[in-house]
Scaffold this motif. Structure first.
Motif, mmCIF file in Angstrom:
data_model
loop_
_atom_site.group_PDB
_atom_site.id
_atom_site.type_symbol
_atom_site.label_atom_id
_atom_site.label_comp_id
_atom_site.label_asym_id
_atom_site.label_seq_id
_atom_site.Cartn_x
_atom_site.Cartn_y
_atom_site.Cartn_z
ATOM 1 N N LEU A 1 0.830 -1.201 0.000
ATOM 2 C CA LEU A 1 0.000 0.000 0.000
ATOM 3 C C LEU A 1 0.867 1.256 0.000
ATOM 4 N N VAL A 2 1.605 1.421 -1.075
ATOM 5 C CA VAL A 2 2.430 2.611 -1.229
ATOM 6 C C VAL A 2 2.030 3.298 -2.522
ATOM 7 N N ASP A 3 1.843 4.605 -2.459
ATOM 8 C CA ASP A 3 1.427 5.338 -3.650
ATOM 9 C C ASP A 3 2.414 6.440 -3.978
ATOM 10 N N PRO A 4 3.512 6.113 -4.637
ATOM 11 C CA PRO A 4 4.466 7.135 -5.023
ATOM 12 C C PRO A 4 3.989 7.971 -6.193
ATOM 13 N N ASP A 5 2.821 7.657 -6.750
ATOM 14 C CA ASP A 5 2.327 8.464 -7.846
ATOM 15 C C ASP A 5 2.047 9.892 -7.400
ATOM 16 N N GLY A 6 1.884 10.092 -6.088
ATOM 17 C CA GLY A 6 1.819 11.461 -5.610
ATOM 18 C C GLY A 6 3.093 12.201 -5.942
ATOM 19 N N ALA A 7 4.227 11.474 -5.956
ATOM 20 C CA ALA A 7 5.495 12.085 -6.312
ATOM 21 C C ALA A 7 5.559 12.417 -7.792
ATOM 22 N N SER A 8 4.826 11.685 -8.614
ATOM 23 C CA SER A 8 4.771 12.007 -10.035
ATOM 24 C C SER A 8 4.213 13.402 -10.232
ATOM 25 N N GLU A 9 3.150 13.712 -9.526
ATOM 26 C CA GLU A 9 2.561 15.047 -9.587
ATOM 27 C C GLU A 9 3.545 16.093 -9.085
ATOM 28 N N GLU A 10 4.230 15.775 -7.986
ATOM 29 C CA GLU A 10 5.206 16.701 -7.432
ATOM 30 C C GLU A 10 6.379 16.900 -8.380
ATOM 31 N N GLU A 11 6.808 15.823 -9.005
ATOM 32 C CA GLU A 11 7.942 15.911 -9.912
ATOM 33 C C GLU A 11 7.640 16.849 -11.076
ATOM 34 N N THR A 12 6.476 16.677 -11.702
ATOM 35 C CA THR A 12 6.140 17.549 -12.825
ATOM 36 C C THR A 12 5.912 18.980 -12.355
ATOM 37 N N LEU A 13 5.338 19.157 -11.162
ATOM 38 C CA LEU A 13 5.196 20.507 -10.612
ATOM 39 C C LEU A 13 6.546 21.188 -10.515
ATOM 40 N N ASP A 14 7.517 20.524 -9.910
ATOM 41 C CA ASP A 14 8.832 21.127 -9.718
ATOM 42 C C ASP A 14 9.510 21.421 -11.051
ATOM 43 N N LEU A 15 9.454 20.467 -11.963
ATOM 44 C CA LEU A 15 10.068 20.668 -13.270
ATOM 45 C C LEU A 15 9.430 21.843 -13.994
ATOM 46 N N GLU A 16 8.101 21.875 -14.015
ATOM 47 C CA GLU A 16 7.400 22.910 -14.767
ATOM 48 C C GLU A 16 7.538 24.287 -14.119
ATOM 49 N N ALA A 17 7.626 24.332 -12.785
ATOM 50 C CA ALA A 17 7.805 25.624 -12.109
ATOM 51 C C ALA A 17 9.184 26.211 -12.401
ATOM 52 N N VAL A 18 10.242 25.403 -12.308
ATOM 53 C CA VAL A 18 11.578 25.891 -12.646
ATOM 54 C C VAL A 18 11.619 26.312 -14.107
ATOM 55 N N HIS A 19 11.066 25.465 -14.983
ATOM 56 C CA HIS A 19 11.114 25.732 -16.423
ATOM 57 C C HIS A 19 10.309 26.976 -16.788
ATOM 58 N N ALA A 20 9.248 27.249 -16.028
ATOM 59 C CA ALA A 20 8.408 28.410 -16.321
ATOM 60 C C ALA A 20 9.171 29.715 -16.163
ATOM 61 N N LEU A 21 10.025 29.803 -15.139
ATOM 62 C CA LEU A 21 10.762 31.043 -14.898
ATOM 63 C C LEU A 21 12.187 31.005 -15.436
ATOM 64 N N ALA A 22 12.711 29.826 -15.715
ATOM 65 C CA ALA A 22 14.060 29.709 -16.288
ATOM 66 C C ALA A 22 14.014 28.757 -17.477
ATOM 67 N N PRO A 23 13.332 29.154 -18.554
ATOM 68 C CA PRO A 23 13.147 28.224 -19.682
ATOM 69 C C PRO A 23 14.440 27.838 -20.377
ATOM 70 N N GLY A 24 15.528 28.593 -20.161
ATOM 71 C CA GLY A 24 16.797 28.252 -20.785
ATOM 72 C C GLY A 24 17.707 27.411 -19.921
ATOM 73 N N ALA A 25 17.354 27.203 -18.651
ATOM 74 C CA ALA A 25 18.215 26.451 -17.736
ATOM 75 C C ALA A 25 18.120 24.957 -18.000
ATOM 76 N N SER A 26 19.177 24.250 -17.677
ATOM 77 C CA SER A 26 19.164 22.790 -17.700
ATOM 78 C C SER A 26 18.730 22.294 -16.329
ATOM 79 N N ILE A 27 17.939 21.232 -16.310
ATOM 80 C CA ILE A 27 17.433 20.699 -15.047
ATOM 81 C C ILE A 27 17.971 19.291 -14.839
ATOM 82 N N VAL A 28 18.457 19.042 -13.637
ATOM 83 C CA VAL A 28 18.888 17.705 -13.230
ATOM 84 C C VAL A 28 17.880 17.204 -12.210
ATOM 85 N N TYR A 29 17.231 16.095 -12.517
ATOM 86 C CA TYR A 29 16.261 15.530 -11.571
ATOM 87 C C TYR A 29 16.901 14.343 -10.869
#
Length: 731
Positions: A333-361
């Motif tokens: 009973l583990v649901d890491p899919d909540g982290a999927s939502e968090e992962e895309t949030l973090d990626l998209e938030a950084v990319h929104a304000l720094a569209p030219g930056a490289s991101i390391v996840y």
């Protein structure tokens, strides 16, 4: 609000309970409806403080599995502190002269001999050594409860904590051999349990923002609802701000037009688990919102991309204390899919304000604190980026020697760590926390930049109409009236306050008001506040540090009621099994929704700092000394957020089933700027820190030599009326 996994802070307004992972893995009872988040409800380490123990049930099973990290002290700590003070101080001639990882290891890291000595002791105790990193920062081990008890000279008990969870916990501090006491700085873990490996990775259960909603603040008024506070009716909540709206509202458009978009800068994001759809989702989001494809490098253990997954637990099951040897883990009973939502949030938030930056996840391979610490250390010891955003934390004011060491190395190498400050305000009303006034770790660390949360109203022209501290109370429309009477019940808010575990750093002196720095003078230690050397939280009550470190340092958008729109692949299947758990069939697709939390604030600020690094031509690394010095010189580099004279609120509607109106719609009133015991006043305060960045002026203060920013600030020359050429803006 979003879903619990661990130590997170994203909120989207889901009316359902949190995902299974935090509830089960951490043994935490479900919070109030629509009050869930990935930031969440971790009571620091999984081994709870004895102050949190309600009932001792007996000894832990001797054959249960445990994992732990034994951390080692750096060499020449005084010399390391002196070096950090110089390379992070813009007034020092050594400013910016950072060390490489190899240079750090040779001067300050624990030696190979020290690591081998600790490993030999642990192996002799029967434990298996699973990892020693190149910087010898820790020795990771696994074994049985019996072996751990022998190694660390302690007893692991089976306890029911004050939140109702049944977990393993050390009944006293761990001990190490006297010969190793100068080497070992702490022990993390020791709560034990068997983690079942994954069978599949499923899309997270769907969530959709209910209509009607506004494309900008104030576009639609909820004329069919009653007013409140002697005002109203109030505006309908925005659908979620787009990258273009946020870029404009924060005054960054001239920087992009001048080519300052984060290019050449690497930003790291640390989260639990890794969705294989993350780049695809972020690129889909980017195409929809005028951003370039994301430059993404993923660093993940294979387990992090293939973990057990179930959608959400039904309410009835979630209210039952769940038993398991890993902090309440129930197999499967583990649901890491909540982290999927968090992962895309973090990626998209950084990319929104720094569209030219490289991101390391960088993905940790579990939800445990020790896994996140391993990920932090890996980013630092390999210098994978110059900026690191961490949208997680714990609801207690604790000091962690191992994380201290990671942040010391980061500062010495020119790597800036940014932590979300929390989503429960001053923590006095957090149903899953100690229930007393606490700053959140790790944002409380003086070597981290704590990012708090704000509410922002963006008008039709893309400009900020107003900004204020993010703190919401909530009421529900019942039979034509708001209940409870507004402001209603506490919902969520940006974290802040004065730490008892950490003393006031030099950079805050002369900026932080004395009454905030000395808040704990003459007061007893709070329930969760701890300073420890061996096994965090297994310590006696501390003597509060006075004056103390105050957080947050800076703030950006966090309020989910004025949040950002993000996109994620989700499971829209209606079929459910006998437990009421939503199962996948073939209705899995990308969709967008509004989200917030300080796990939005942190990556947004990390993205903005990527612009500052590019403009300056160097990494700011640990930016707080430079940030506070720039503020002392010119407070207008930030927008000072103070209490509003008139009460602001929005009306929002939530789908009861999270996806559509077939299950009904709940109408809510959410107000703004409810700081509880925090202070929302002119100048630095413990609600929003210095304030929120003032666009181009903020960037210029951190990159004073940038000719590009100076030219960007100049008004464009007037063009002849017949001119047709235009200048493209880099997004």
């Amino acid at each position: 609000m979003g879903r619990h996994v661990v130590r997170r802070g994203s909120l989207c307004g889901r009316p359902i309970l949190c995902a299974a992972a935090c509830l089960v893995l951490l043994g935490v009872a479900a919070g109030p409806a629509s009050a869930t988040s990935l930031r969440a409800r971790l009571v620091q380490t999984l081994a709870p403080s004895l102050k949190h123990v309600h009932q001792l049930l007996g000894p832990a099973p001797s054959d249960a599995t445990v994992s732990a990290l034994v951390s080692l002290r750096p060499r020449d700590e005084a010399g390391l502190r002196a070096l950090i003070a110089r390379v992070t101080n813009p007034a020092d001639k050594r400013y910016g002269h950072y060390l490489s990882p190899a240079q750090f290891r040779s001067r300050f890291a624990p030696t190979k001999d020290d690591a081998n000595a600790v490993a030999s002791w642990l192996r002799a105790s029967g434990l298996k050594v699973t990892a020693i990193p190149a910087n010898h920062r820790f020795v990771a081990v696994t074994g049985t409860v019996a072996q751990a008890q022998h190694a660390f000279d302690l007893t692991l008990g089976r306890v029911r904590d004050t939140l109702g969870a049944i977990v393993n916990a050390p009944l006293r501090r761990a001990r190490v051999p006297a010969a190793l006491s100068r080497i070992v700085s702490g022990v993390r873990g020791l709560d034990g349990g068997d983690v079942v490996k994954a069978q599949s990775l499923l899309a997270p259960p769907a969530y959709q923002t209910s209509g009607p909603c506004s494309s900008f603040f104030g576009e639609i008024t909820a004329s069919d609802t009653p007013g409140a506070f002697g005002q109203g009716p109030f505006p309908v909540a925005p659908c979620g701000y787009t990258p273009t709206q946020l870029q404009s509202a924060y005054g960054l458009s001239p920087a992009y037009a001048a080519g300052v978009d984060g290019r050449g800068v690497k930003v790291a994001i640390i989260d639990p688990f890794d969705s294989p759809r993350a780049k695809q989702d972020t690129d889909t989001y980017s195409a929809r919102h005028g951003l370039p494809p994301v430059s993404l490098t993923r660093v993940a253990d294979p387990y992090a991309t293939a973990v057990p997954s179930l959608p959400s637990l039904p309410d009835a099951l979630a209210k039952v204390p769940l038993v398991g040897s890993l902090g309440g883990l129930v197999t499967g009973l583990v649901d890491p899919d909540g982290a999927s939502e968090e992962e895309t949030l973090d990626l998209e938030a950084v990319h929104a304000l720094a569209p030219g930056a490289s991101i390391v996840y960088e993905a940790s391979d579990s939800l445990l604190d020790i896994s996140l610490l391993i990920a932090q250390n890996d980013v630092v010891d390999h210098k994978r980026a110059q900026i690191v955003s961490n949208s997680y934390g714990s609801a207690v004011d604790s000091q962690d020697p191992m994380e201290d060491a990671v942040l010391q190395q980061a500062a010495a190498e020119g790597i800036g760590f940014y932590f979300s400050s929390g989503d429960q305000g001053d923590e006095t009303r957090d149903p899953n926390g100690p229930g007393d006034r606490e700053t959140d770790a790790s944002a409380n660390n003086p070597l981290a930049t704590a990012v708090g949360g704000t509410s922002i109203a963006i008008g039709a022209d893309g400009k900020a109409l107003w900004q204020t501290y993010w703190g919401n109370f909530t009421s529900t429309l019942v039979n034509g009236a708001w209940a409870p009477t507004p402001p209603g019940d506490f919902y969520a808010g940006g974290g802040g306050g004065t730490s008892q575990a950490y003393a006031e750093p030099d950079y805050q002196k002369g900026v932080v008001p004395d009454d905030l720095a000395n808040y704990w003078a003459g007061k007893p230690a709070e329930l969760g506040a701890t300073q420890t050397s061996i096994v965090p939280l297994q310590s006696s009550p501390i003597t509060p540090q006075v004056p103390g470190r105050v957080e947050p340092d800076i703030s950006m958008l966090g309020d989910p009621n004025t949040g950002m729109i993000v996109g994620d692949t989700q499971d829209f299947t209606a079929y459910k099994n006998l437990l009421g758990q939503q199962l996948p069939t073939d209705d899995v697709h990308y969709a967008e929704f509004r989200i917030g939390g300080t796990s939005l604030s942190s990556p947004l600020f990390a993205g903005l700092m990527a612009l500052a690094d590019q403009a300056a031509g160097h990494a700011h690394g640990f930016v707080n000394p430079a940030l506070y010095a720039a503020y002392k010189h010119d407070p207008s580099i930030v927008t000072d957020l103070t209490a509003t004279s008139a009460k602001n609120a929005v009306v929002r509607r939530n789908y009861v089933n999270s996806t559509d109106s077939s299950g009904g719609v709940t109408t809510l009133l959410r107000d703004f700027d409810e700081p509880l015991t925090l202070h929302d006043r002119p100048g630095f305060d413990d609600a929003t820190g210095l304030g929120t960045p003032n666009g181009l002026h903020f960037l210029q203060a951190l990159a004073p030599g940038s000719t590009t920013l100076r030219s960007a600030a100049k008004p464009a020359p007037k063009k002849p009326v017949h001119a047709t050429s235009s200048r493209a803006t880099t997004r």
